[in-house]
Design a protein around this motif. Structure first.
Motif, PDB file in Angstrom:
ATOM      1  N   LEU A  54     127.512  -7.232  42.240  1.00 61.40           N
ATOM      2  CA  LEU A  54     128.241  -8.209  43.044  1.00 61.40           C
ATOM      3  C   LEU A  54     127.402  -9.409  43.462  1.00 61.40           C
ATOM      4  O   LEU A  54     127.956 -10.455  43.807  1.00 61.40           O
ATOM      5  CB  LEU A  54     128.819  -7.525  44.292  1.00 61.40           C
ATOM      6  CG  LEU A  54     129.823  -6.401  44.029  1.00 61.40           C
ATOM      7  CD1 LEU A  54     130.168  -5.696  45.328  1.00 61.40           C
ATOM      8  CD2 LEU A  54     131.075  -6.952  43.356  1.00 61.40           C
ATOM      9  N   CYS A  97     133.312  -1.955  42.632  1.00 65.93           N
ATOM     10  CA  CYS A  97     132.761  -3.285  42.337  1.00 65.93           C
ATOM     11  C   CYS A  97     133.672  -4.066  41.396  1.00 65.93           C
ATOM     12  O   CYS A  97     133.900  -5.263  41.607  1.00 65.93           O
ATOM     13  CB  CYS A  97     131.368  -3.152  41.719  1.00 65.93           C
ATOM     14  SG  CYS A  97     130.079  -2.667  42.893  1.00 65.93           S
ATOM     15  N   LEU A 101     135.355  -7.662  41.721  1.00 65.99           N
ATOM     16  CA  LEU A 101     135.106  -8.701  40.731  1.00 65.99           C
ATOM     17  C   LEU A 101     136.414  -9.281  40.199  1.00 65.99           C
ATOM     18  O   LEU A 101     136.502 -10.484  39.924  1.00 65.99           O
ATOM     19  CB  LEU A 101     134.274  -8.138  39.576  1.00 65.99           C
ATOM     20  CG  LEU A 101     132.804  -7.840  39.876  1.00 65.99           C
ATOM     21  CD1 LEU A 101     132.155  -7.107  38.707  1.00 65.99           C
ATOM     22  CD2 LEU A 101     132.042  -9.120  40.192  1.00 65.99           C
ATOM     23  N   SER A 136     127.263 -12.204  38.008  1.00 63.56           N
ATOM     24  CA  SER A 136     128.325 -11.456  38.670  1.00 63.56           C
ATOM     25  C   SER A 136     129.688 -12.082  38.406  1.00 63.56           C
ATOM     26  O   SER A 136     130.670 -11.397  38.109  1.00 63.56           O
ATOM     27  CB  SER A 136     128.056 -11.397  40.177  1.00 63.56           C
ATOM     28  OG  SER A 136     129.012 -10.600  40.826  1.00 63.56           O
TER      29      SER A 136
END
Length: 204
Positions: A54, A97, A101, A136
């Motif tokens: 991240l 995560c 995202l 990321s």
């Protein structure tokens, strides 16, 4: 007779030689010390994984807390020998995560995560932070399964069999996902090189 050093350590830390699974099952049985011992052991790994994916400490801390809460919730139903606690945490953290995202798009430069380097120059900090954020954000543009496979392989350094166990897919599927994901990621990152000051021969 004085206790040997190893004996003293065992007395001070009764969980020193316990496996992650032992600690989780002890917690499920009502031992509060086991939860503390397991948290100290696995939380740094969970946080580091989330931070690499991240590139944002606040988000990574939220994910780590959520992953640990989910672990405590499933503890009473955990069946010995069916899975490894670390494998379960890798999968849950990766899923949390990638959920974040998917919701993320281009973010202003002032929201770039603060680099973890001990004492680089301000310019180096900004460049490192921007690159972490760029990676990321590029992961956010990949399909979910590709993003997970690429992150586990190239950020976490896990082997294809380990990733296959975490994602519950075949090794061949892992190889396909990581190959396609890496190609897509490279193409996305290539478009950011000029903006972020990458050299042509510098790996992304």
């Amino acid at each position: 007779m004085p206790l040997a050093r190893s004996q003293l350590m065992a007395v001070s830390d009764p969980f020193a030689h316990a496996s992650d699974e032992d600690l989780l099952l002890a917690h499920a049985s009502g031992d509060p010390r086991a939860a503390g011992a397991l948290t100290q052991r696995v939380l740094p790994r969970v946080l580091a994984q989330a931070l690499r994916m991240l590139a944002n400490r606040a988000e990574a801390e939220d994910v780590a807390q959520d992953a640990m809460l989910r672990l405590w919730r499933i503890a009473p139903d955990w069946r010995r020998g069916e899975a490894q606690v670390s494998t379960w945490l890798y999968r849950v953290t990766a899923n949390l995560c990638t959920d974040r995202l998917r919701k993320r798009r281009h973010v202003a430069i002032d929201m770039v995560a603060e680099p973890m380097d001990s004492a680089p120059s301000v310019a180096a900090q900004m460049q490192t932070g921007a690159r972490l954020r760029a990676l990321s954000d590029a992961l956010a543009q990949l399909p979910e399964r590709q993003a997970q496979a690429v992150a586990l392989r190239h950020l976490e350094g896990l082997s294809n069999p380990q990733i296959a166990a975490i994602m519950d897919i075949s090794v061949a599927s892992v190889e396909s996902l990581t190959a396609r994901g890496k190609r897509a990621l490279s193409a996305i990152m290539a478009g950011r090189k000029a903006e972020l000051g990458y050299d042509d021969d510098e790996p992304t």
